[in-house]
Write an enzyme that holds these catalytic residues in place. Structure first.
Site, PDB file in Angstrom:
ATOM      1  CG  ASN A   1      -0.777  -7.584  -8.552  1.00  6.87           C
ATOM      2  OD1 ASN A   1      -0.899  -8.551  -8.093  1.00  6.87           O
ATOM      3  ND2 ASN A   1       0.099  -7.160  -8.910  1.00  6.87           N
TER       4      ASN A   1
ATOM      5  CD  GLN B   1      -5.265  -4.800  -8.859  1.00  7.34           C
ATOM      6  OE1 GLN B   1      -6.104  -4.121  -9.585  1.00  7.34           O
ATOM      7  NE2 GLN B   1      -4.104  -4.039  -8.951  1.00  7.34           N
TER       8      GLN B   1
ATOM      9  CB  SER C   1      -4.637   1.120  -3.248  1.00 11.51           C
ATOM     10  OG  SER C   1      -3.421   2.002  -2.740  1.00 11.51           O
ATOM     11  CB  ALA C   2      -8.024   6.240  -3.000  1.00  8.33           C
ATOM     12  CG  HIS C   3      -3.518   4.188  -6.755  1.00  8.48           C
ATOM     13  ND1 HIS C   3      -2.807   3.707  -8.079  1.00  8.48           N
ATOM     14  CD2 HIS C   3      -2.958   3.964  -5.874  1.00  8.48           C
ATOM     15  CE1 HIS C   3      -1.772   2.778  -7.563  1.00  8.48           C
ATOM     16  NE2 HIS C   3      -2.189   2.837  -6.072  1.00  8.48           N
TER      17      HIS C   3
ATOM     18  CB  THR D   1      -0.866  15.396  10.414  1.00 10.19           C
ATOM     19  OG1 THR D   1      -0.282  15.726  11.496  1.00 10.19           O
ATOM     20  CG2 THR D   1      -2.157  16.223  10.056  1.00 10.19           C
TER      21      THR D   1
ATOM     22  CB  CYS E   1       5.745  -2.811  -8.653  1.00 12.38           C
ATOM     23  SG  CYS E   1       4.187  -2.305  -8.186  1.00 12.38           S
TER      24      CYS E   1
HETATM   25  N1  PMP Z   1      -1.637  -4.836  -3.442  1.00  7.69           N
HETATM   26  C1  PMP Z   1      -2.004  -5.441  -4.693  1.00  7.69           C
HETATM   27  C2  PMP Z   1      -2.898  -6.403  -5.148  1.00  7.69           C
HETATM   28  C3  PMP Z   1      -1.748  -4.122  -5.777  1.00  7.69           C
HETATM   29  O1  PMP Z   1      -2.171  -4.376  -6.946  1.00  7.69           O
HETATM   30  C4  PMP Z   1      -0.854  -3.246  -5.387  1.00  7.69           C
HETATM   31  C5  PMP Z   1      -0.974  -2.103  -6.332  1.00  7.69           C
HETATM   32  N2  PMP Z   1      -0.089  -2.441  -7.556  1.00  7.69           N
HETATM   33  C6  PMP Z   1      -0.695  -2.868  -4.060  1.00  7.69           C
HETATM   34  C7  PMP Z   1      -0.983  -3.930  -3.048  1.00  7.69           C
HETATM   35  C8  PMP Z   1       0.131  -1.673  -3.620  1.00  7.69           C
HETATM   36  O2  PMP Z   1      -0.759  -0.676  -3.693  1.00  7.69           O
HETATM   37  P1  PMP Z   1       0.004   0.819  -3.402  1.00  7.69           P
HETATM   38  O3  PMP Z   1       1.080   1.110  -4.325  1.00  7.69           O
HETATM   39  O4  PMP Z   1      -1.143   1.820  -3.824  1.00  7.69           O
HETATM   40  O5  PMP Z   1       0.426   1.045  -2.184  1.00  7.69           O
END
Ligand code: PMP
Length: 387
Positions: free
Chosen positions: A149, A177, A197-199, A234, A321
């Site tokens: 990332n 990623q 992860s969808a976002h 759920t 993060c």
């Molecule tokens: N793994 C990687 C390589 C990521 O870049 C991220 C998000 N920064 C995550 C895991 C965690 O994803 P989420 O915050 O959507 O749980």
């Protein structure tokens, strides 16, 4: 605003928002209910699962919906480890996994599991020979990201999956990623479990999936009746439907990647020409198309981000993060980068909505703001003491 922080998150696509609104106002019942509305919701869940499976090259039964990659990562490692034979008590993680995943690794180590670390080279690439040397019949599983990332460096997860398979260990790949930026095929990956992860691909936040190979021994860390007993709770159907819509609209990823990489390369070349103190990490190795991880001399990242902010440009310092903290990035540390250089790290991450105009604007506006600061830096003696 010019948004160059796509590795942190992406804007939900209009088709995603539309699909979610539609879902919330129609098939909102509990998917486990026997009545008609419940059965409608169950059908909507099945349809979303079929889309995820088709786009990512797995079977619908191999899709386990989760709250995102953090949960998928934890679930994969804990679930696969709990199901491993008692002689397999060793787990391998790369040193550059996502920070939340490293916290899990440390927690496992504290609970008595032997954790060994896969090293990276100075350019951020994984040392496959070192990984091979760490394999053995006591390894329960290997956890490796598909792409980093921070640096964007692509990891040889297929080769490592083969090494894991050779010693009978399971392979988990954090493809958070990669998915949405480059083509991915679960069946061809050789992995037993894959997180997403969808976002990160214009879907909603708080939803993702763990792709879990059919027949793989797995002890669910969150038991319950949903998801064929593999994850209780759920289902967040609006978000799941949104994720499916986001995957469905991805289009030709090879073509998009080529366009984005061209913009990224133009950005780097322009910055390096205007500001020769610009250093780009992992520039010569295979990377995600939109990721550029660099420093301007040793200008503090806070100063650079502040200047970018005045220009209306959103970028990031290393991993989003951990932004706000002054700890150097663990990724750069693993690459052997000194702390004072690592604290200057700026990450630009371009995406499908980045334009030529965005890059041109940045190249026009940023160098004049940073050049005087860099001149000052070269004339002021460093205050950093030698160890
Ligand atoms: N793994 C990687 C390589 C990521 O870049 C991220 C998000 N920064 C995550 C895991 C965690 O994803 P989420 O915050 O959507 O749980």
């Amino acid at each position: 605003m010019i948004y160059l922080d796509h590795n942190a998150t992406t804007q939900p696509a209009p088709a995603v928002v539309q699909a979610m609104l539609q879902q919330m106002s129609s098939t909102w019942a509990n998917t486990s209910s026997q009545h008609g509305p419940g059965q409608d919701a169950k059908r909507a869940l099945g349809a979303a699962r079929a889309v995820v499976a088709r786009v990512l090259g797995c079977k619908p039964v191999e899709v386990v919906f989760t709250s995102g990659a953090t949960e998928s990562n934890q679930m994969a490692v804990r679930g696969l480890l709990a199901a491993a034979e008692p002689v397999r008590r060793r787990v391998l993680f790369s040193r550059v996994e996502h920070s939340a995943h490293l916290k899990l690794a440390r927690a496992l180590a504290e609970s008595g599991v032997q954790v060994d670390w896969l090293p990276v080279r100075a350019d951020g690439t994984l040392d496959v020979a070192a990984a091979a040397a760490l394999m053995g019949p006591d390894v329960a599983l290997v956890s490796l990201m598909a792409a980093n990332n921070e640096t964007g460096v692509l990891m040889p997860y297929e080769a490592v999956a083969q090494l894991a398979q050779n010693v009978g260990a399971r392979m988990h790949v954090d493809a958070t990623q990669l998915i949405g930026k480059l083509p991915f095929d679960f069946a061809a990956s050789g992995a037993d479990a894959v997180s997403l992860s969808a976002h990160k691909f214009h879907g909603p936040k708080g939803v993702g999936a763990l792709l879990l190979r059919q027949g793989t021994a797995f002890v669910p860390p969150t038991p319950g009746s949903q998801e064929r007993g593999r994850r209780g709770g759920t289902e967040n159907l609006p978000a799941i439907v949104g994720m499916a819509a986001a995957l469905e609209r991805l289009g030709d990823l090879e073509q998009q990647a080529a366009r984005i990489a061209q913009l990224r390369d133009a950005l780097e070349a322009g910055l390096q020409q205007a500001l020769p103190a610009t250093h780009v990490w992992s520039q010569q190795v295979a990377r995600l198309p939109g990721t550029s991880y660099l420093r301007f001399g040793q200008l503090s990242v806070d100063v650079v981000l502040q200047r970018l902010d005045t220009l209306g440009v959103a970028a990031s310092s290393g991993a989003a993060c951990s932004s706000g903290g002054s700890e150097p990035s663990h990724v750069l540390k693993a690459m052997g980068v000194p702390a004072d250089e690592a604290l200057a790290a700026v990450r630009f991450s371009l995406g499908s909505d980045t334009t030529h105009g965005d890059v041109g604007y940045l190249l026009n506006k940023l160098p004049p703001l940073l050049a005087p600061l860099l001149r000052e830096e070269t004339t002021t003696p460093s205050t950093t003491e030698s160890p």
